[in-house]
Design an enzyme around this catalytic site. Sequence first.
Site, PDB file in Angstrom:
ATOM      1  N   ARG A   1       0.867  -1.181   0.000  1.00  7.75           N
ATOM      2  CA  ARG A   1       0.000   0.000   0.000  1.00  7.75           C
ATOM      3  C   ARG A   1       0.894   1.218   0.000  1.00  7.75           C
ATOM      4  NH1 ARG A   1      -5.345   1.345   3.465  1.00  7.75           N
ATOM      5  NH2 ARG A   1      -6.074  -0.085   1.851  1.00  7.75           N
TER       6      ARG A   1
ATOM      7  N   HIS B   1      -7.417   0.756  -6.559  1.00 11.82           N
ATOM      8  CA  HIS B   1      -7.553  -0.122  -5.384  1.00 11.82           C
ATOM      9  C   HIS B   1      -8.142  -1.451  -5.886  1.00 11.82           C
ATOM     10  CE1 HIS B   1      -7.721  -1.404  -1.363  1.00 11.82           C
ATOM     11  NE2 HIS B   1      -8.656  -0.611  -0.860  1.00 11.82           N
TER      12      HIS B   1
ATOM     13  N   GLN C   1      -9.815  -4.232  -3.681  1.00 12.52           N
ATOM     14  CA  GLN C   1     -11.137  -3.862  -3.185  1.00 12.52           C
ATOM     15  C   GLN C   1     -12.211  -4.180  -4.226  1.00 12.52           C
ATOM     16  OE1 GLN C   1     -12.007  -2.323   0.004  1.00 12.52           O
ATOM     17  NE2 GLN C   1     -13.926  -3.151  -0.763  1.00 12.52           N
TER      18      GLN C   1
ATOM     19  N   ASP D   1     -17.586   6.241  -1.819  1.00 16.34           N
ATOM     20  CA  ASP D   1     -16.317   6.190  -1.084  1.00 16.34           C
ATOM     21  C   ASP D   1     -16.142   7.546  -0.410  1.00 16.34           C
ATOM     22  OD1 ASP D   1     -13.781   5.492  -0.160  1.00 16.34           O
ATOM     23  OD2 ASP D   1     -12.781   5.927  -2.073  1.00 16.34           O
TER      24      ASP D   1
ATOM     25  N   CYS E   1     -16.337   0.859   0.397  1.00 15.25           N
ATOM     26  CA  CYS E   1     -15.121   0.104   0.747  1.00 15.25           C
ATOM     27  C   CYS E   1     -14.735   0.278   2.200  1.00 15.25           C
ATOM     28  CB  CYS E   1     -13.981   0.511  -0.180  1.00 15.25           C
ATOM     29  SG  CYS E   1     -13.429   2.217   0.036  1.00 15.25           S
TER      30      CYS E   1
ATOM     31  N   ARG F   1     -12.984  -9.126   1.243  1.00 11.61           N
ATOM     32  CA  ARG F   1     -11.569  -8.818   0.985  1.00 11.61           C
ATOM     33  C   ARG F   1     -10.730 -10.068   1.263  1.00 11.61           C
ATOM     34  NH1 ARG F   1      -9.705  -3.583   1.228  1.00 11.61           N
ATOM     35  NH2 ARG F   1      -7.742  -4.532   0.566  1.00 11.61           N
TER      36      ARG F   1
HETATM   37  N1  NVA Z   1     -10.321   6.352  -1.543  1.00 10.68           N
HETATM   38  C1  NVA Z   1      -9.955   5.938  -0.210  1.00 10.68           C
HETATM   39  C2  NVA Z   1     -10.064   4.462  -0.041  1.00 10.68           C
HETATM   40  C3  NVA Z   1      -9.738   3.963   1.340  1.00 10.68           C
HETATM   41  C4  NVA Z   1      -9.788   2.483   1.454  1.00 10.68           C
HETATM   42  C5  NVA Z   1      -8.544   6.397   0.092  1.00 10.68           C
HETATM   43  O1  NVA Z   1      -7.669   6.257  -0.778  1.00 10.68           O
HETATM   44  O2  NVA Z   1      -8.310   6.910   1.190  1.00 10.68           O
HETATM   45  N1   CP Z   2     -11.174  -0.554   2.246  1.00 10.13           N
HETATM   46  C1   CP Z   2      -9.911  -0.549   2.701  1.00 10.13           C
HETATM   47  O1   CP Z   2      -8.946  -0.745   1.943  1.00 10.13           O
HETATM   48  O2   CP Z   2      -9.799  -0.369   4.030  1.00 10.13           O
HETATM   49  P1   CP Z   2      -8.440  -0.126   4.844  1.00 10.13           P
HETATM   50  O3   CP Z   2      -7.940   1.225   4.469  1.00 10.13           O
HETATM   51  O4   CP Z   2      -8.882  -0.216   6.283  1.00 10.13           O
HETATM   52  O5   CP Z   2      -7.467  -1.196   4.478  1.00 10.13           O
END
Ligand code: NVA
Ligand code: CP
Length: 336
Positions: free
Chosen positions: A101, A128, A131, A224, A270, A298
Site C-alpha cells: 500500500r 484499489h 477492493q 467512497d 469500501c 476482501r
Molecule cells: N479512496 C480511499 C479508499 C480507502 C480504502 C482512500 O484512498 O483513502
Molecule cells: N477498504 C480498505 O482498503 O480499508 P483499509 O484502508 O482499512 O485497508
Amino acid sequence: MTRHFLRDDDLSHDEQAALIDRAITLKANPFGHQVLAGPQAVAVIFDMPSTRTRVSFSVGIAQLGGYPLLIDSGSSQLGRGEPIADTARVLDRQCSAIVWRTLAQSNVEEMAAASSVPVVNGLTEDFHPCQILADLVTVKEHKGELSGLTLAYVGDGANNMAHSYLLGCAVAGIHVRIGTPASRLPDADVVSRAEKLAVRNGGSVLVTQDLAAALAGADVVATDSWVSMGQEVNKATDSSSSGAASRFAGYSVDDSAMAMAADDAIVLHCLPAYRGAEIAASVMDGPQSVVFDEAENRLHAQKALLSWLVEQAATKGSSTAATKGSSTAASTAGFK
Ligand code: NVA
Ligand code: CP
C-alpha cells in the site's frame, strides 16, 4: 513472466471470473487450499494506515498455510529511501509475494519490474484493485451474475475507487456509471481504457454530473470517502469538512439517491465511511447495505488472488524456490 496485480485490467475477463468463483469456493472451505504451506512468507507493506487490508491479507495468508510478514515502511529502510528495486531483490528471495500500500502507482510498478515474485497493489492513489475484486465477489453473491448489471458510483470521480470501478466493472461486463462533480472527473486515460474494455466485454461506461442519470435503475450503488489518503490538506480537511461538503454537495448516497436506483439495489462502500457525508447513516446501516459482506470478502478475494498468482509463478518457474516450502503444484489440484 511473473504475473502481478497492479490495476484491475491486469486480469482478463475470464481470469477475473475464475478468481471470483475461486473466492466463493474458498469462502466455503477456508483452510482447504494450503498453497503457501511451509509456511511461505508474503510481505505486506504499508506506507499508509489500514484496517481491512492489513487484517484480510494477514488472516488470508495464514489460512493459505503461509506467514504474513507485515512491514510498516516507516520502520523499514524503504521508508528511509532505500531504492525500491533493491528492496524487491531482497524480499523476492525470501517471500512468495509482495503486497504494498503506497501512494504512487509508479512505486508498485517499480517494485514489480524488479521482483521475481508477484507484486499486488494494496491501494495506491490511482487504483484499489483488491477492493474491486472483493466488491465483485459481493455483487455476484447477492445478484447471481455480473454481466449486464449496472453499477453506479457516486462521489469522488477522480480517486482510486472510481478508477478501479471503471476498469474492474468494464472487465466484468458491468455497465458502470460515475456520478461526480466536474471538478473531480476520472483520469481520461482510465475512462478511455474502460470504454475499450466495456466494448469487448459487453458493458458500457458513463461519466456524468447528473446524479439521476448515474443512478437510474442501478443494481448496485457504490460510494467512497470524499477525501482520500494523501489528499488531506490538513487535519481539518476530512470527509466531513466544509471544503469537501461543498465540493460534493448533492453527491451523497442518501435515501433520495437510493430512490432513483432499482428497488432491490445493493449498496457498497469500501470503508472507512463517513456517515452524513458521502453516505447517509440510514443507507449505510439500512437493509440494502452489504458493506460488511464486502469487507469480509476482501479476505476471500485476496486468498483467491494470492493463491492464483503463486500458482502462476510456480508453473512458469519464475519464483525463487529455495525458501518457499513444499509442493505448490500438488496442493493446487482441483482449481482451474
Ligand atoms: N479512496 C480511499 C479508499 C480507502 C480504502 C482512500 O484512498 O483513502
Ligand atoms: N477498504 C480498505 O482498503 O480499508 P483499509 O484502508 O482499512 O485497508
